[in-house]
Scaffold this motif. Structure first.
Motif, PDB file in Angstrom:
ATOM      1  N   GLY A 157      -5.846 -18.154  10.041  1.00 13.97           N
ATOM      2  CA  GLY A 157      -4.161 -19.280   9.645  1.00 13.97           C
ATOM      3  C   GLY A 157      -3.550 -18.959   8.513  1.00 13.97           C
ATOM      4  N   VAL A 158      -4.287 -17.445   7.722  1.00 16.74           N
ATOM      5  CA  VAL A 158      -4.093 -17.660   6.625  1.00 16.74           C
ATOM      6  C   VAL A 158      -2.526 -16.468   6.994  1.00 16.74           C
ATOM      7  CG1 VAL A 158      -3.874 -16.290   4.370  1.00 16.74           C
ATOM      8  CG2 VAL A 158      -5.830 -17.844   4.717  1.00 16.74           C
ATOM      9  N   PRO A 159      -1.388 -17.251   6.598  1.00 23.44           N
ATOM     10  CA  PRO A 159      -0.046 -16.632   7.474  1.00 23.44           C
ATOM     11  C   PRO A 159       0.428 -15.526   5.926  1.00 23.44           C
ATOM     12  CG  PRO A 159       0.001 -18.261   5.890  1.00 23.44           C
ATOM     13  CD  PRO A 159      -0.936 -18.334   6.155  1.00 23.44           C
ATOM     14  N   THR A 160       0.605 -14.210   7.602  1.00 23.54           N
ATOM     15  CA  THR A 160       1.259 -12.509   6.661  1.00 23.54           C
ATOM     16  C   THR A 160       2.416 -11.984   7.347  1.00 23.54           C
ATOM     17  OG1 THR A 160       0.068 -11.724   7.974  1.00 23.54           O
ATOM     18  CG2 THR A 160      -1.195 -12.735   6.699  1.00 23.54           C
ATOM     19  N   HIS A 161       2.878 -11.865   6.301  1.00 19.98           N
ATOM     20  CA  HIS A 161       4.392 -10.847   7.152  1.00 19.98           C
ATOM     21  C   HIS A 161       3.952  -9.895   8.391  1.00 19.98           C
ATOM     22  CE1 HIS A 161       3.743  -6.610   4.212  1.00 19.98           C
ATOM     23  NE2 HIS A 161       2.663  -7.023   4.997  1.00 19.98           N
ATOM     24  N   PHE A 162       2.432  -9.631   8.653  1.00 20.57           N
ATOM     25  CA  PHE A 162       2.582  -8.017   9.273  1.00 20.57           C
ATOM     26  C   PHE A 162       2.506  -9.123  11.127  1.00 20.57           C
ATOM     27  CE2 PHE A 162      -0.418  -6.552  12.865  1.00 20.57           C
ATOM     28  CZ  PHE A 162      -0.356  -5.647  12.473  1.00 20.57           C
ATOM     29  N   ILE A 163       3.525  -8.547  11.585  1.00 21.47           N
ATOM     30  CA  ILE A 163       4.356  -8.727  13.688  1.00 21.47           C
ATOM     31  C   ILE A 163       2.895  -8.117  13.913  1.00 21.47           C
ATOM     32  CG2 ILE A 163       5.826  -8.938  15.069  1.00 21.47           C
ATOM     33  CD1 ILE A 163       7.221  -9.327  12.409  1.00 21.47           C
ATOM     34  N   LYS A 164       3.509  -6.034  14.231  1.00 21.28           N
ATOM     35  CA  LYS A 164       1.985  -5.811  15.075  1.00 21.28           C
ATOM     36  C   LYS A 164       2.136  -3.774  14.296  1.00 21.28           C
ATOM     37  CE  LYS A 164       5.957  -4.385  17.744  1.00 21.28           C
ATOM     38  NZ  LYS A 164       5.757  -4.095  19.435  1.00 21.28           N
ATOM     39  N   ARG A 165       0.993  -3.050  14.439  1.00 16.11           N
ATOM     40  CA  ARG A 165       0.937  -1.604  14.008  1.00 16.11           C
ATOM     41  C   ARG A 165       1.996  -1.040  15.261  1.00 16.11           C
ATOM     42  NH1 ARG A 165      -2.213   2.845  15.326  1.00 16.11           N
ATOM     43  NH2 ARG A 165      -3.063   0.921  15.951  1.00 16.11           N
ATOM     44  N   LEU A 166       2.735   0.221  14.449  1.00 12.81           N
ATOM     45  CA  LEU A 166       3.511   0.401  15.366  1.00 12.81           C
ATOM     46  C   LEU A 166       2.859   2.189  15.960  1.00 12.81           C
ATOM     47  CD1 LEU A 166       7.442   0.435  13.748  1.00 12.81           C
ATOM     48  CD2 LEU A 166       5.672  -1.580  16.082  1.00 12.81           C
TER      49      LEU A 166
END
Length: 253
Positions: A65-74
């Motif tokens: 529940g700590v928000p980050t900018h990470f979406i996914k590894r490409l």
């Protein structure tokens, strides 16, 4: 194939325009720098390790529940991330005295602090990223008092998460730094963890031996940086457990 638009290039990463509005592609370089880029080298495989380790930490933070900018590894060197407005501060969390704190305060390296201490430095390489008090931050409009309260709360949650994770694999989290970004959902602002979390941005010492497993290996010429980062990744399960050295690391998908 069309050339991607470069948005920004720093010492260790490059940001490219993302495939969708509001996204970037973050590319991890093999470049190693220290002392505000006065010392430089290229460490084969470093970008691959930091990409995978940062993914590991950011996904873990998102999960709790700590928000980050990470979406996914490409791929091996790139991540898809959310575009954010970076607050021009490095947020430093210290659990033990080390580095510049030991020099400033005359405290022996490795001394446990009475509680985690949070410092802020202004992100400007030409000035040497100077430490700044909260009064400066508010007066110059970099962040409000409410922002600072929220940043401290985020930083302490990241510290709890990383400290526990590292302790479980025999590593002491001495200190680390993070960057915080603003995102907007309509008129509502949120603060999220941005940039990266990797051995580049943490001090990590083996609990039993005190061996350094972070960028101090490069700063102080203590051996192979690739070996140190590989050891961190191996202990955390990012690399297979039988790997002890990975100049060109093969990571688990």
């Amino acid at each position: 194939m069309a050339r991607r638009k470069k948005i920004y290039e720093g010492k260790a990463k490059i940001l490219y325009e993302g495939p969708e509005p509001g996204t970037f592609v973050q590319y991890f370089k093999d470049d190693a720098t220290a002392y505000n880029a006065e010392k430089k080298d290229v460490i084969d495989g470093k970008g691959v390790l930091n990409n995978r380790l940062s993914e590991f930490f950011m996904k873990g933070l998102n999960h709790i529940g700590v928000p980050t900018h990470f979406i996914k590894r490409l791929n091996m060197r790139e991540q898809l991330i959310r575009a954010v407005e970076i607050i021009p501060l490095e947020v430093i969390v210290r659990n033990y005295a080390a580095g510049s704190m030991s020099k400033r305060m005359g405290i022996e390296e490795g001394t446990q602090l009475p509680r985690p201490i949070i410092e802020f430095s202004y992100k400007d390489d030409s000035l040497g990223d100077p430490l700044v008090p909260e009064e400066y931050i508010i007066a110059f409009g970099w962040a409000s008092q409410q922002d600072l309260d929220d940043i401290v709360a985020l930083a302490l949650r990241v510290n709890d998460f990383l400290s526990g994770m590292m302790l479980g694999v025999g590593i002491k989290l001495v200190d680390f730094k993070i960057e915080i970004g603003r995102v907007w959902d309509g008129d509502f602002q949120r603060l999220i963890v941005a940039d990266e979390i990797s051995p580049d941005s943490c001090r990590l010492w083996d609990i039993e031996t005190g061996q350094k497993l972070d960028k101090d290996v490069f700063r102080r010429d203590l051996g192979s940086l690739a070996d140190a980062y590989t050891e961190v990744a191996r202990r955390l399960g990012v690399l297979p457990s039988n790997v002890t050295h990975a100049v060109k690391p093969h990571v688990i998908n």
